[in-house]
Scaffold this motif. Structure first.
Motif, short mmCIF file in Angstrom:
data_model
loop_
_atom_site.label_atom_id
_atom_site.label_comp_id
_atom_site.label_asym_id
_atom_site.label_seq_id
_atom_site.Cartn_x
_atom_site.Cartn_y
_atom_site.Cartn_z
N VAL A 1 -3.20 -5.49 21.51
CA VAL A 1 -3.18 -4.40 22.61
C VAL A 1 -3.78 -3.27 22.26
CG1 VAL A 1 -1.47 -3.65 24.04
CG2 VAL A 1 -1.36 -5.96 23.67
N LEU A 2 -3.30 -2.85 21.01
CA LEU A 2 -3.92 -1.14 20.80
C LEU A 2 -5.37 -1.37 20.68
CD1 LEU A 2 -1.08 -0.12 18.48
CD2 LEU A 2 -1.38 0.44 20.95
N LEU A 3 -6.01 -2.27 20.13
CA LEU A 3 -7.30 -2.43 19.92
C LEU A 3 -7.99 -2.54 21.32
CD1 LEU A 3 -9.67 -2.49 18.09
CD2 LEU A 3 -9.51 -5.06 17.87
N ALA A 4 -7.46 -3.25 22.10
CA ALA A 4 -7.96 -3.31 23.54
C ALA A 4 -8.00 -1.88 24.21
CB ALA A 4 -7.39 -4.28 24.24
N MET A 5 -6.76 -1.32 24.03
CA MET A 5 -6.70 0.07 24.59
C MET A 5 -7.76 0.89 24.22
SD MET A 5 -2.55 0.74 24.93
CE MET A 5 -1.75 -0.24 26.14
N ALA A 6 -7.94 0.97 22.77
CA ALA A 6 -9.04 1.97 22.06
C ALA A 6 -10.30 1.50 22.65
CB ALA A 6 -8.94 1.65 20.58
N LYS B 1 0.78 -1.03 0.12
CA LYS B 1 -0.05 0.08 -0.03
C LYS B 1 0.74 1.16 0.00
CE LYS B 1 -3.59 0.01 2.52
NZ LYS B 1 -4.77 0.03 3.75
N MET B 2 1.98 1.19 0.90
CA MET B 2 2.88 2.51 0.85
C MET B 2 3.67 2.70 -0.52
SD MET B 2 4.04 2.71 4.79
CE MET B 2 4.54 1.02 5.03
N LEU B 3 4.13 1.40 -1.10
CA LEU B 3 4.73 1.51 -2.52
C LEU B 3 3.71 2.10 -3.39
CD1 LEU B 3 7.00 0.81 -4.30
CD2 LEU B 3 5.77 -1.33 -4.72
N ARG B 4 2.41 2.15 -3.23
CA ARG B 4 1.53 2.47 -4.14
C ARG B 4 1.18 3.94 -3.79
NH1 ARG B 4 -3.05 0.40 -6.57
NH2 ARG B 4 -4.18 1.55 -4.83
N GLY B 5 1.58 4.45 -2.61
CA GLY B 5 1.24 5.71 -2.26
C GLY B 5 0.02 5.83 -1.56
N ASP B 6 -0.76 4.69 -0.84
CA ASP B 6 -2.00 4.94 -0.15
C ASP B 6 -1.62 5.07 1.09
OD1 ASP B 6 -3.18 3.86 -2.49
OD2 ASP B 6 -2.99 1.75 -1.97
N GLU B 7 -2.53 5.72 1.86
CA GLU B 7 -2.68 6.09 3.39
C GLU B 7 -2.88 4.46 4.14
OE1 GLU B 7 -4.44 9.25 4.73
OE2 GLU B 7 -3.69 10.76 3.27
N LEU B 8 -2.32 4.49 5.09
CA LEU B 8 -2.57 3.11 6.14
C LEU B 8 -3.57 3.71 7.06
CD1 LEU B 8 1.09 1.67 6.58
CD2 LEU B 8 -0.49 1.21 4.64
N ALA B 9 -4.35 2.57 7.56
CA ALA B 9 -5.22 2.73 8.51
C ALA B 9 -4.66 1.95 9.80
CB ALA B 9 -6.70 2.04 8.03
N PHE B 10 -5.43 2.13 10.81
CA PHE B 10 -5.17 1.49 12.25
C PHE B 10 -5.29 -0.03 11.78
CE2 PHE B 10 -6.56 -0.38 15.92
CZ PHE B 10 -5.61 0.14 16.87
N ASP B 11 -6.11 -0.60 11.29
CA ASP B 11 -6.23 -1.89 11.05
C ASP B 11 -5.04 -2.61 10.32
OD1 ASP B 11 -8.70 -1.99 12.29
OD2 ASP B 11 -9.93 -2.27 10.66
N ASP B 12 -4.25 -1.81 9.64
CA ASP B 12 -3.14 -2.27 9.04
C ASP B 12 -1.99 -2.77 9.58
OD1 ASP B 12 -3.54 -2.09 5.99
OD2 ASP B 12 -3.62 0.02 6.51
N ILE B 13 -2.09 -2.28 11.23
CA ILE B 13 -0.99 -2.55 12.16
C ILE B 13 -1.25 -4.49 12.35
CG2 ILE B 13 -0.62 -2.65 14.67
CD1 ILE B 13 -1.48 0.28 14.50
N SER B 14 -2.46 -4.97 11.99
CA SER B 14 -2.48 -6.40 12.48
C SER B 14 -1.45 -7.13 11.36
CB SER B 14 -4.03 -6.74 12.16
OG SER B 14 -4.42 -6.51 10.76
N CYS B 15 -1.04 -6.50 10.35
CA CYS B 15 -0.30 -7.31 9.38
C CYS B 15 1.23 -7.02 10.04
CB CYS B 15 -0.49 -6.89 7.80
SG CYS B 15 -2.28 -7.26 7.35
N VAL B 16 1.49 -5.92 10.51
CA VAL B 16 2.63 -5.61 10.88
C VAL B 16 3.23 -6.37 12.07
CG1 VAL B 16 4.29 -3.77 11.85
CG2 VAL B 16 2.38 -3.26 9.98
#
Length: 292
Positions: A117-122, A95-110
């Motif tokens: 943990v971050l989702l539970a905090m939110a 997505k970043m190679l294409r120039g797309d903006e990332l969303a919070f849910d993309d962290i699940s792939c990272v």
């Protein structure tokens, strides 16, 4: 040694495999890694790196720039030459190679555990029991996690000034969520992504990637991932020199090949074509045709 399509396909496959070596340190670690290679099932994502603050840091930056610029050029040639790089890249990276903006849910792939943990905090932030992480597999309080404002797994990278000395609590977990998300998806990978895009654009205009969706780009780079069945072999294997699909020896060969576990099939296709992965479409898309 050799010439023609086979050695060319093997070259791309070997370069892609070399770029995933642990000794290069280009990617985030994961539980799926082998002793020698990064191998995240969700795909490779750049290792964190912060702007240089010393001479040694500047040397590291030069290293990151050099390798990711090369990777960008390599991926562009992969697409131009219609090859498979044997390098599984994560969806956020594409997505970043294409120039797309990332969303919070993309962290699940990272990092799926950090995302949990971050989702539970939110969720906790807007609950009646703020600071209680009830949605975790093992519910606990924020304090029980023993976190501070540094990048998880990389204590030398603070999320805010003096982050190592600031504990994450129910009162500041919203700030922690925001700062960590920004670091994971932006600031800690900026150098790598900028270099990747510059390398790619030196071969192909980045706007050309807008023709493909992220899923399509991912599929092209990964190739055909499903196990090859007997029916596919019967439909797409050509016989020559007096052989036919009804020949008993050919039948036995195809049946054995179809019954192989997928890793063994990939080794066979590595021997046959120079690449362990078939192109999108499987055997039907293989050129030249699989001929016996």
């Amino acid at each position: 040694p050799g010439s023609g399509l086979g050695p060319t396909m093997e070259f791309y496959s070997l370069v892609g495999q070399a770029l995933s070596q642990k000794k290069l340190g280009l990617w985030r670690r994961s539980e799926d890694d082998t002793d020698t290679h990064f191998a995240a099932i969700s795909g490779l994502y750049p290792a964190p790196f912060m702007p240089p603050a010393s001479t040694s840091d500047r040397e590291t930056e030069s290293y990151v720039v050099t390798y990711y610029t090369f990777l960008g050029r390599f991926l562009a040639r992969v697409l131009l030459d219609k090859r498979i790089p044997n390098l599984r890249l994560s969806r956020p990276l594409l997505k970043m190679l294409r120039g797309d903006e990332l969303a919070f849910d993309d962290i699940s792939c990272v990092n799926s555990k950090v995302y949990e943990v971050l989702l539970a905090m939110a969720i906790s932030e807007h609950s009646n029991d703020k600071g209680n992480l009830a949605t975790l597999a093992r519910p606990c309080s924020v304090a029980d996690l023993g976190l501070n404002f540094t990048l998880p797994g990389v204590d030398e990278i603070p999320l805010i000034p003096n982050g190592a000395d600031i504990d994450v609590t129910a009162d500041n977990m919203s700030t922690y969520t925001q700062e960590l998300s920004t670091s994971l998806l932006c600031t800690s990978v900026n150098t790598a992504i900028k270099s990747l895009r510059e390398g790619f654009s030196s071969v192909i205009n980045l706007q050309a990637l807008r023709v493909l969706s992220v899923d399509e780009l991912s599929a092209i780079l990964k190739g055909h991932e499903e196990k090859i069945t007997l029916a596919e072999l019967e439909s797409n294997v050509a016989c020559d020199h007096g052989y036919s699909l009804s020949n008993p020896t050919i039948r036995i060969f195809l049946e054995i090949l179809s019954e192989m576990p997928q890793p063994e099939q990939q080794k066979f296709f590595q021997f046959l074509t120079g690449s362990p992965m078939l192109p999108v479409g499987g055997l039907a898309a293989l050129k030249p045709k699989f001929t016996i």
